[in-house]
Design a protein around this motif. Structure first.
Motif, mmCIF file in Angstrom:
data_model
loop_
_atom_site.group_PDB
_atom_site.id
_atom_site.type_symbol
_atom_site.label_atom_id
_atom_site.label_comp_id
_atom_site.label_asym_id
_atom_site.label_seq_id
_atom_site.Cartn_x
_atom_site.Cartn_y
_atom_site.Cartn_z
ATOM 1 N N ASP A 205 42.322 27.119 24.464
ATOM 2 C CA ASP A 205 43.589 27.843 24.524
ATOM 3 C C ASP A 205 43.430 29.077 25.413
ATOM 4 N N SER A 206 44.565 29.697 25.751
ATOM 5 C CA SER A 206 44.534 30.788 26.726
ATOM 6 C C SER A 206 43.666 31.952 26.242
ATOM 7 N N GLN A 207 43.686 32.244 24.928
ATOM 8 C CA GLN A 207 42.866 33.353 24.450
ATOM 9 C C GLN A 207 41.379 33.055 24.619
ATOM 10 N N ARG A 208 40.990 31.835 24.341
ATOM 11 C CA ARG A 208 39.577 31.502 24.493
ATOM 12 C C ARG A 208 39.156 31.579 25.969
ATOM 13 N N VAL A 209 40.025 31.136 26.858
ATOM 14 C CA VAL A 209 39.728 31.238 28.288
ATOM 15 C C VAL A 209 39.531 32.694 28.688
ATOM 16 N N ILE A 210 40.450 33.552 28.243
ATOM 17 C CA ILE A 210 40.390 34.964 28.647
ATOM 18 C C ILE A 210 39.188 35.664 28.023
ATOM 19 N N THR A 211 38.899 35.385 26.753
ATOM 20 C CA THR A 211 37.760 36.070 26.123
ATOM 21 C C THR A 211 36.443 35.653 26.767
ATOM 22 N N GLN A 212 36.347 34.391 27.176
ATOM 23 C CA GLN A 212 35.143 33.985 27.906
ATOM 24 C C GLN A 212 35.063 34.688 29.250
ATOM 25 N N ALA A 213 36.206 34.843 29.926
ATOM 26 C CA ALA A 213 36.228 35.507 31.229
ATOM 27 C C ALA A 213 35.863 36.982 31.099
ATOM 28 N N ILE A 214 36.248 37.617 29.994
ATOM 29 C CA ILE A 214 35.892 39.016 29.767
ATOM 30 C C ILE A 214 34.371 39.168 29.740
ATOM 31 N N VAL A 215 33.706 38.293 29.004
ATOM 32 C CA VAL A 215 32.246 38.350 28.902
ATOM 33 C C VAL A 215 31.606 38.045 30.252
ATOM 34 N N ALA A 216 32.103 37.005 30.928
ATOM 35 C CA ALA A 216 31.518 36.604 32.210
ATOM 36 C C ALA A 216 31.668 37.702 33.261
ATOM 37 N N THR A 217 32.784 38.414 33.223
ATOM 38 C CA THR A 217 33.020 39.483 34.198
ATOM 39 C C THR A 217 31.996 40.599 34.032
ATOM 40 N N GLU A 218 31.777 41.016 32.795
ATOM 41 C CA GLU A 218 30.804 42.091 32.587
ATOM 42 C C GLU A 218 29.388 41.617 32.901
ATOM 43 N N ASP A 219 29.057 40.402 32.523
ATOM 44 C CA ASP A 219 27.723 39.872 32.830
ATOM 45 C C ASP A 219 27.468 39.862 34.337
ATOM 46 N N ARG A 220 28.480 39.483 35.105
ATOM 47 C CA ARG A 220 28.335 39.446 36.558
ATOM 48 C C ARG A 220 28.119 40.853 37.120
ATOM 49 N N GLU A 221 28.859 41.829 36.600
ATOM 50 C CA GLU A 221 28.675 43.209 37.053
ATOM 51 C C GLU A 221 27.246 43.688 36.804
ATOM 52 N N VAL A 222 26.741 43.422 35.611
ATOM 53 C CA VAL A 222 25.383 43.864 35.266
ATOM 54 C C VAL A 222 24.362 43.195 36.184
ATOM 55 N N GLU A 223 24.544 41.888 36.398
ATOM 56 C CA GLU A 223 23.624 41.145 37.275
ATOM 57 C C GLU A 223 23.593 41.747 38.678
#
Length: 379
Positions: free
Chosen positions: A350-368
């Motif tokens: 669902d849209s919330q699960r997509v967005i919550t995964q994207a939130i985590v992935a965005t921060e992980d990419r920044e840290v990397e």
């Protein structure tokens, strides 16, 4: 020669669950370099104009890392990817500056259609006539940049049928903006719009691309591409900027590259064609069927981008930034953010699960990226 480049980045703030929460008044009071938008749920930061993509990468990352640290000090808040109110909240406006009369006008005229997050790419061009020619060309090719950047397939928890729900609803203002034939034409037109009230001020020109400068419309020094959805991955964003810069360098080297002389269509036909192309790109992004401005042939957005990529690769290589251009190929291969989200949505997320995964992935990419590329530059 390489051109100066800078970004205006708008991002939503909110919770790790994807709820967007207005915090811009606190952010702007506490952190340098951030400015408020009319609605408090998103906040903007602006990078200084730089010629080096390596330095631009860190200029994109550092304010976000600083902002994340500040958000944590306020509570369990984070940055939320996407360019629309993906999970809800489009029914009301949350004013960031209730006493601002221009914000009054925006809220009363456009409502939450303007409560979007995006990235504006600014490229320096000091000669006003070359700048006008650049604006003519890039306005006709702006749908390609929307296709690369689309990241707003959801609104209020639902898939809208558009890859860029932001650009599908964003109020382009004034309703009719010509292809400016000269700097004098631009000055005359802007002054006439302000006199007629169709523009409230010189900033109130909301099209896919516009000339910009410190004293508009007279003193201009850059092209501002405004059509792009928010691209959260800095490497992907830099590749889109590199694609734009290489195309502009091609235009500077080739004075004949001008839609007013190289198209089979009239001025007004070009405007109609481009409006249709923007709408198509907002709907289907890389898979949109577009009409080419030169001869009217029908071409998929991804194929048009691939054609231009082949033309400008050597220019980027000559000027030393081809490695930053090459990730455009990854976007063509794997899809933009909207397409990746919709792929997850199609298999049951669902849209919330997509967005919550994207939130985590965005921060992980920044840290990397910060750990790999920017830590040595920190004072």
């Amino acid at each position: 020669m390489v051109l100066l480049k800078g970004f205006e980045i708008e991002m939503y703030t909110g919770t790790p669950q994807g709820e967007i929460v207005g915090l811009s008044d606190k952010i702007v009071e506490s952190l340098d370099g951030f400015v408020r938008e009319p609605d408090s749920r998103n906040v903007e930061y602006i990078t200084q104009p730089l010629s080096s993509y390596e330095n631009l990468l860190c200029a994109l990352l550092r304010p976000r890392r600083q902002l994340r640290s500040y958000l944590q000090s306020l509570g369990n808040y984070t940055l939320i990817p996407g360019s629309t109110l993906s999970l809800g909240g489009s029914d009301r406006f949350f004013r960031s500056d209730p006493k601002n009369p221009y914000h009054d006008y925006i809220q009363n005229t456009y409502g939450t259609k303007v409560v979007t997050a995006s990235v504006h790419i600014n490229i320096g061009i000091s000669d006003p006539e070359i700048l006008m020619r650049a604006c003519r060309l890039i306005r006709l090719e702006a749908p390609l940049f929307l296709a690369l950047s689309a990241s707003s397939p959801f609104l209020d928890g639902n898939a809208t049928g558009n890859h860029s729900s932001r650009w599908a609803v964003f109020p382009q203002t004034p309703a009719h903006v010509p292809l400016f034939t000269s700097h004098a034409h631009h000055i005359q037109w802007v002054e006439a719009q302000i006199a007629a009230g169709t523009m409230q001020n010189v900033r109130h020109l909301w099209t896919s691309v516009r000339p910009n400068g410190d004293r508009r419309p007279h003193d201009l020094n850059r092209l501002e591409l405004r059509i792009c959805d928010l691209v959260t991955d800095p490497i992907a964003l830099l590749s889109i900027a590199a694609f734009l810069e290489a195309r502009l360098l091609q235009l500077i080297e080739n004075p004949d590259l001008d839609p007013l002389t190289q198209s089979t269509f009239s001025h007004e036909e070009l405007l109609s064609l481009t409006a249709r192309n923007e709408a198509a790109a907002a709907t289907a992004s890389l898979d949109a069927q577009l009409q080419h401005w030169q001869d009217g042939r029908i071409i998929l957005a991804r194929d048009w981008i691939a054609e231009l990529y082949e033309q400008v690769w050597a220019i980027a290589k000559q000027h030393g930034f081809s490695c930053f251009l090459s990730p455009v190929q990854k976007i063509l291969r794997e899809g933009n953010e909207a397409q990746q989200w919709l792929q997850l949505h199609s298999v049951g997320f669902d849209s919330q699960r997509v967005i919550t995964q994207a939130i985590v992935a965005t921060e992980d990419r920044e840290v990397e990226l910060e750990n790999k590329l920017c830590s040595p530059l920190v004072a």
